[in-house]
Scaffold this active site. Structure first.
Site, PDB file in Angstrom:
ATOM      1  CG  HIS A  72      -2.111  -0.878   1.079  1.00  9.87           C
ATOM      2  ND1 HIS A  72      -3.286  -0.684   1.762  1.00  9.87           N
ATOM      3  CD2 HIS A  72      -2.314  -1.960   0.299  1.00  9.87           C
ATOM      4  CE1 HIS A  72      -4.163  -1.621   1.406  1.00  9.87           C
ATOM      5  NE2 HIS A  72      -3.593  -2.411   0.539  1.00  9.87           N
ATOM      6  CE1 TYR A 199      -4.798   4.112   9.050  1.00 10.38           C
ATOM      7  CE2 TYR A 199      -5.375   4.069  11.380  1.00 10.38           C
ATOM      8  CZ  TYR A 199      -4.620   3.598  10.326  1.00 10.38           C
ATOM      9  OH  TYR A 199      -3.682   2.608  10.552  1.00 10.38           O
ATOM     10  N   PRO A 291      -3.844   0.761  18.959  1.00  9.33           N
ATOM     11  CG  PRO A 291      -5.861  -0.270  18.416  1.00  9.33           C
ATOM     12  CD  PRO A 291      -5.123   0.346  19.558  1.00  9.33           C
ATOM     13  CE  LYS A 295       4.460   3.298  13.507  1.00  2.00           C
ATOM     14  NZ  LYS A 295       4.723   2.785  12.170  1.00  2.00           N
ATOM     15  CE1 TYR A 383      -0.828   4.088   9.741  1.00  3.09           C
ATOM     16  CE2 TYR A 383       0.369   2.824   8.080  1.00  3.09           C
ATOM     17  CZ  TYR A 383      -0.736   2.995   8.897  1.00  3.09           C
ATOM     18  OH  TYR A 383      -1.749   2.065   8.878  1.00  3.09           O
TER      19      TYR A 383
END
Ligand code: APR
Ligand code: PHB
Length: 388
Positions: A72, A199, A291, A295, A383
């Protein structure tokens, strides 16, 4: 019994450490409290930093991950009726890999079997002795008490394990933040609603659209801590998810029966130091993240990377420097991930005690992300994973 490194816990941390050490000629025994089937039935997150995929490759367990995982290049943030794409590839040069932790664990068990690694499952009453300098471990298997002598103990036994508790209270500092909500997660055999993770921050609460493969989706919604999973029907879950995600996604969402449904609390936790003499803490035994930034597994992989490097140096040339530096080195990276996952959580969730001021700060931060390449780069580089 005797081994060089006794590894307590057969989750991803323990198995990966065992695999990397074995490949360097170091003998290990893994002691796992549960059965293998139980370990492999746990559903956890599914996003690997690129650096984590490289460690898994170095451990010789990357083949299926590269075949079946999904690269991704970015994620969508959806908030206040705007969609912000965080283009990891463009901003950092690196993508992430979507591949479930359950699959990683499965691949690690297969690799350990193929190399003839010793994994003792259903080991009850694992107890650490002789620390800090002359460690050994006792446990019961099939009703028989056993003793395992070793040079080192790696505590890879998760948040509720025995290893962290073996360190005297007066030597251990803990830092904790409990968030006033949980995540209700659903796994369903339906196609993912979008090609990338979404998100979503919404006035009714956070939502996340994730996936495992083209026929398996993973969704989450923020729920009050008091909620009970039995009280959430599938229909109620899908209705609430639809309200919180962008309109176009809500319209195309394919729903189906949940094949797993659970509520997880959100917590940030760090225990310091991560070494006491010949005992090391690794992964969830030393730290927990909420979450929101995916990580948890990635931090476990970086701990294992640092510890395997230290133990290999110790057995190759007797050098203790990396062993002595393990806690400090690992914690520097841990705290940055703790900070990032706390920040993502704070940015995207609704808090019960949020004031009008807090809401404006949140909105301002989201606007800033939409407008600033620098802000998006900061999110992206955390990220995809900070360097080891
Ligand atoms: N004796 C032996 N084994 C134990 C004991 C004990 N006293 N206590 C716990 N265990 C085992 C658990 O059954 C589990 O299989 O230790 C293992 C720990 O595995 P995880 O909790 O998965 O922790 P870790 O391997 O550090 O993996 C890191 O990444 O996504 C995150 O939280 C997620 O699992 C996660 C993690
Ligand atoms: C998941 O796919 O389960 C997942 C993905 C991203 C997260 C958390 C969980 O931040």
């Amino acid at each position: 019994m005797r081994t060089q490194v006794c590894i307590i816990g057969g989750g991803p941390s323990g198995l990966l450490l065992s695999q990397l050490l074995h490949r360097a000629g170091i003998d290990t025994v893994v002691l796992e409290r549960q059965s293998r089937a139980h370990v492999l039935s746990r559903i956890r997150a599914g996003v690997l930093e690129w650096g984590s995929t490289e460690v898994l490759d170095a451990a010789g367990v990357g083949a299926r991950m590269h075949r079946e995982g999904f690269v991704h290049d970015g994620v969508q943030l959806a908030a206040r009726n705007r969609a912000i794409r965080i283009d990891f590839k463009e901003l950092t040069g690196k993508p992430v890999l979507v591949y479930g932790q359950t699959e990683v664990t499965h691949d690690l068990y297969e690799a350990r079997d193929a190399m003839g690694g010793t994994i003792i499952t259903e080991a009850a009453g694992v107890t650490l002795h002789g620390l800090p300098d002359a460690p050994y471990v006792t446990f019961t298997k099939d009703g028989v008490e056993q003793r395992l002598d070793c040079d080192y103990i790696a505590g890879c036994d998760g948040f509720h394990g025995a290893s962290r508790r073996a360190i005297p209270d007066k030597l251990l500092k803990t830092f904790e933040k409990i968030y006033p909500f949980g995540w209700l997660g659903v796994l369903s055999e339906t196609p993912p609603v979008a090609p990338e993770l979404i998100y979503a921050s919404h006035e009714r609460g956070f939502a996340l659209c994730s996936m495992r493969n083209p026929q398996l989706s993973r969704y989450y919604i923020q729920v009050p801590l008091e909620d009970r999973v039995e009280a959430w029907s599938d229909t109620a879950f899908w209705d609430e998810l639809r309200r919180r995600i962008p309109h176009e996604a809500a319209e195309t969402l394919v729903t189906g029966p949940s094949i797993e449904k659970s509520i997880a609390p959100l917590r940030s936790f760090v225990a310091e130091p991560m070494r006491w003499g010949r005992l090391f803490l690794v992964g969830d035994a030393a730290h927990i993240v909420p979450p929101t930034g995916a990580k948890g597994l990635n931090l476990a992989v970086s701990d294992v990377h640092y510890l395997s490097r230290a133990l290999i140096a110790r057995y190759r040339d007797g050098s203790e420097a990396l062993i002595e530096g393990y806690s400090e080195t690992a914690l520097r990276r841990v705290w940055k991930a703790i900070r990032f996952s706390w920040w993502m959580t704070t940015l995207l969730h609704r808090f019960p005690d949020q004031t009008a001021f807090d809401l404006h700060i949140q909105a301002g931060e989201i606007d800033y992300l939409g407008e600033s390449v620098a802000a998006r780069t900061a999110l992206a580089e955390n990220y995809v994973g900070l360097p080891f």
